[in-house]
Design an enzyme around this catalytic site. Structure first.
Site, short mmCIF file in Angstrom:
data_model
loop_
_atom_site.label_atom_id
_atom_site.label_comp_id
_atom_site.label_asym_id
_atom_site.label_seq_id
_atom_site.Cartn_x
_atom_site.Cartn_y
_atom_site.Cartn_z
N GLY A 200 -25.30 72.38 -26.72
CA GLY A 200 -26.27 72.48 -25.64
C GLY A 200 -26.68 73.92 -25.39
N ASN B 244 -30.28 75.74 -19.43
CA ASN B 244 -30.00 76.75 -18.42
C ASN B 244 -28.50 77.03 -18.31
OD1 ASN B 244 -30.03 76.93 -14.91
ND2 ASN B 244 -31.03 78.45 -16.18
N GLY C 221 -26.05 75.80 -20.36
CA GLY C 221 -25.47 76.07 -21.68
C GLY C 221 -25.65 77.51 -22.10
N LYS D 279 -21.74 64.81 -6.38
CA LYS D 279 -22.32 65.80 -5.44
C LYS D 279 -23.82 65.93 -5.64
CE LYS D 279 -22.80 69.09 -8.70
NZ LYS D 279 -23.83 70.10 -8.97
N ASN E 105 -31.53 69.76 -7.58
CA ASN E 105 -31.65 68.43 -6.99
C ASN E 105 -32.17 68.52 -5.55
OD1 ASN E 105 -30.39 66.32 -8.96
ND2 ASN E 105 -29.01 68.08 -9.03
N LYS F 113 -33.52 68.80 -16.94
CA LYS F 113 -33.40 67.43 -16.44
C LYS F 113 -32.72 67.41 -15.08
CE LYS F 113 -35.36 65.27 -19.81
NZ LYS F 113 -36.63 64.58 -19.58
N GLN G 162 -30.33 65.53 -12.45
CA GLN G 162 -29.18 64.62 -12.59
C GLN G 162 -29.00 63.69 -11.39
OE1 GLN G 162 -27.45 64.65 -15.56
NE2 GLN G 162 -28.90 66.20 -16.19
#
Length: 350
Positions: free
Chosen positions: A11, A14, A16, A205, A271, A297, A299
């Site tokens: 990966g 960001n 990784g 979370k 998020n 992405k 989550q």
């Protein structure tokens, strides 16, 4: 003298790329680890050039972590089979929705003596219910897997701002080995054996952070947001006690993977940011992910869907009103203001 351990990173987004900065610098200074680190990169074109070529010549990930140098001993490779073939230590750091496909490509290529660590914050919903990401890796690839979760916003880690994190490992020595690989003066690590709880904290979370973003979008204020964080934590603890196969230690929630990660994600994470925009713009989560995250992405919403389906399967939806409200607002058109009624009538107040 023992042969140095070869490290590969699966990966290069960001998070990784931020962790590659740490690993690349650390392996130069510890004889136990080989000095070259392979990093799997999903190949894509950026301004007409291959991303792997940019990383290997300019030593920066201009798309996912611009402005920060990646050490020259970290080599970007687009072929997952080549990255894992000779690795002794595998660091998994991809969006959780991609892990099954990647593991399928690794089958038969990974040494059975290798060890893994997952930095992936999410869960998987299988036919039998809850699946931890570490379990999927463990079963498909056939290696022991530790987990790392904590209050670790990637850009702040890349900037070497001080932070803490938690490694959960069912085999303590494996966790301590990864601590040696990853710890720096400003990235401090605690190792605990309650690995399943550590991993669940990292996934759950993000659902709470979506709720916090809804609060910000409605301009509810800090008192309401604090209530979302507290009630979200209570639902995280209740969920872990129901679904963890091993004993859940209350002290794990006081580690960085627990309350610290929850706080930082509810105030600073993607998020929260996208969920606030969801309320203010009226656009869908999918639209906002494309507009705001530059290929990264989200989550939280997907994890809320997976959790909802698991709870529904077990007949436990009403016990987790915050988790349920987040899912229904994101995907079923439930009015966002109804999140407040779920807080008002939360089981914690009854």
């Amino acid at each position: 003298m023992a042969v140095p351990l070869k490290v590969s990173i699966i990966g290069s987004g960001n998070w990784g790329s931020a962790i590659a900065r740490i690993i690349g610098n650390n392996v130069k200074n510890v004889e136990k680890f080989a000095s070259t680190v392979k990093m799997w990169v999903f190949e894509e074109l950026v301004n007409g050039k291959k991303l792997t070529e940019i990383i290997n010549t300019e030593h920066t990930n201009v798309k996912y972590l611009p402005g920060y140098k990646i050490p020259e001993n970290v080599v970007a490779v687009p072929d997952i089979k080549e990255v894992v073939a000779e690795a002794d230590l595998l660091v998994f750091v991809v969006p959780h929705q991609f892990i099954r496909k990647l593991c399928d490509e690794m089958v038969g290529r990974v040494s059975q003596k290798a060890l893994g660590i997952s930095l992936i914050k999410g869960i998987d919903e299988g036919p039998e219910g809850l699946r931890l990401i570490s379990d999927i890796i463990r079963e498909k690839v056939g290696i022991d897997v530790s987990v790392l979760m904590g209050a670790n916003i990637a850009n702040e880690v890349a900037a070497a701002n001080f932070c803490e994190t938690t490694i959960g490992s069912k085999v303590l020595d494996h966790g301590l080995l990864f601590k040696e690989l990853l710890q720096t003066q400003n990235f401090r690590i605690t190792v605990v054996e309650d690995a399943d709880t550590v991993e669940l904290c990292g996934a759950l979370k993000n659902i709470v952070a979506v709720g916090a973003g809804f609060c910000d979008g409605m301009s509810c204020g800090d008192n309401t947001k604090a209530a979302v964080i507290r009630l979200g934590l209570m639902e995280m603890i209740a969920f872990a006690k129901i679904f963890c196969k091993s004993r859940v230690s209350a002290s794990t929630f006081l580690e960085s993977c627990g309350v610290a990660d929850l706080i930082t994600t509810c105030y600073g994470g993607r998020n929260r940011k996208v969920s606030e925009a969801f309320v203010r713009t009226g656009k869908s989560i999918e639209e906002l992910e494309k507009e705001m995250l530059n290929g990264q992405k989200l989550q939280g919403p997907q994890t809320s869907a997976e959790v909802y389906h698991i709870l529904k399967q077990k007949g436990m939806v009403e016990k987790f009103p915050l988790f349920t409200a987040v899912y229904q607002i994101c995907y079923e058109g439930r009015p966002v203001k109804e999140m407040l009624s779920c807080l008002q009538s939360h089981p914690e107040h009854m």
